[in-house]
Write a protein that holds these residues in place. Structure first.
Motif, mmCIF file in Angstrom:
data_model
loop_
_atom_site.group_PDB
_atom_site.id
_atom_site.type_symbol
_atom_site.label_atom_id
_atom_site.label_comp_id
_atom_site.label_asym_id
_atom_site.label_seq_id
_atom_site.Cartn_x
_atom_site.Cartn_y
_atom_site.Cartn_z
ATOM 1 N N ALA A 1 2.306 8.612 4.465
ATOM 2 C CA ALA A 1 2.216 9.049 5.860
ATOM 3 C C ALA A 1 3.607 9.389 6.394
ATOM 4 O O ALA A 1 3.794 10.408 7.065
ATOM 5 N N PRO B 1 -6.118 13.927 10.829
ATOM 6 C CA PRO B 1 -7.324 14.755 10.794
ATOM 7 C C PRO B 1 -7.121 16.206 11.231
ATOM 8 O O PRO B 1 -7.999 17.035 11.019
ATOM 9 N N GLY C 1 -5.264 18.374 0.920
ATOM 10 C CA GLY C 1 -6.263 17.359 1.265
ATOM 11 C C GLY C 1 -5.657 16.011 1.578
ATOM 12 O O GLY C 1 -6.215 15.234 2.363
ATOM 13 N N SER C 2 -4.479 15.724 1.003
ATOM 14 C CA SER C 2 -3.812 14.436 1.268
ATOM 15 C C SER C 2 -3.426 14.297 2.732
ATOM 16 O O SER C 2 -3.449 13.203 3.290
ATOM 17 N N LYS D 1 -0.018 3.911 1.491
ATOM 18 C CA LYS D 1 -0.349 4.674 2.691
ATOM 19 C C LYS D 1 0.825 4.881 3.642
ATOM 20 O O LYS D 1 1.099 6.013 4.021
ATOM 21 N N SER E 1 0.845 -1.190 0.000
ATOM 22 C CA SER E 1 0.000 0.000 0.000
ATOM 23 C C SER E 1 0.878 1.236 0.000
ATOM 24 O O SER E 1 1.977 1.221 0.528
ATOM 25 N N TYR F 1 -5.027 15.390 5.323
ATOM 26 C CA TYR F 1 -6.182 15.086 6.157
ATOM 27 C C TYR F 1 -6.712 13.671 5.943
ATOM 28 O O TYR F 1 -7.528 13.205 6.738
ATOM 29 N N ARG F 2 -6.225 12.990 4.916
ATOM 30 C CA ARG F 2 -6.581 11.573 4.771
ATOM 31 C C ARG F 2 -5.860 10.725 5.812
ATOM 32 O O ARG F 2 -6.307 9.642 6.159
ATOM 33 N N TYR F 3 -4.727 11.223 6.272
ATOM 34 C CA TYR F 3 -3.912 10.473 7.242
ATOM 35 C C TYR F 3 -3.941 11.091 8.630
ATOM 36 O O TYR F 3 -3.866 10.389 9.631
#
Length: 198
Positions: free
Chosen positions: A9, A49, A42-43, A5, A3, A45-47
């Protein structure tokens, strides 16, 4: 299964640490983190908040790296034979961390973390503080470290090391010769060491 992610991150955390070290946590805006990481805001806030969540992730990452370096240094060569030897291992752990992660060291040392730290972050910070305070207390019991409040002595020693890092921020600790680094280590040990008759 792979992934993206964890990679993104980690990139965001590294970017945040670099900016927090340069501008402080309070002086860093989320768009700047996104720009340095090469992603849209926006990226983030995907990881994470919130900025506080990113700050805590960065703090915990840096503290765990420091803990790992200290644990590795303290374990080298088996049990330490003396308080001075154990201090040398602490010194080498801090040196490796500051040399390998200079922005993380600066971030950890000059931030006012109490403005955003979550309980988990505070517990991690307390773990390192307790490790150092325990070393001081044992050294005092052995008659090797001067009398005084353990937390204060730790603060003085870490402050001296932080000053050394700041002095060599441009060239890094790697720019110091082994002899110069050894002299600095001895100077900080002298700050803690209980001399004969004291």
């Amino acid at each position: 299964m792979t992934s993206r992610k964890p990679d993104l991150a980690r990139l965001l955390i590294d970017s945040a640490i670099a900016l927090f070290a340069e501008r402080t946590y309070e002086g860093t805006q989320m768009p700047a983190v996104a720009q340095l990481a090469g992603v849209g805001v926006g990226s983030i806030y995907r990881y994470f908040p919130s900025k506080e969540a990113l700050g805590n992730a960065a703090f915990q990452h840096a503290k765990r790296e420091l803990l790992d370096q200290l644990a590795e240094a303290l374990a080298e060569g088996g049990p330490a034979g003396s308080t001075r030897e154990e201090f040398g291992r602490f010194w080498h752990g801090f040196t490796r961390f500051a040399g390998g992660h200079p922005a993380a060291f600066v971030f950890l040392e000059h931030q006012q973390h109490d403005t955003f730290l979550a309980p988990e972050s505070q517990a991690l910070a307390a773990e390192i503080d307790a490790l150092a305070a325990d070393f001081i207390a044992r050294g005092q019991q052995a008659g090797d470290i001067r009398e005084g409040d353990a937390e204060q002595l730790v603060a003085l020693a870490v402050g001296a090391f932080a000053g050394l890092v700041k002095l060599h921020r441009t060239d890094g600790l790697a720019g110091l010769s082994a002899e110069a680094l050894g002299r600095a280590e001895e100077a900080v040990w002298d700050l803690l060491h209980r001399t004969a008759g004291a």
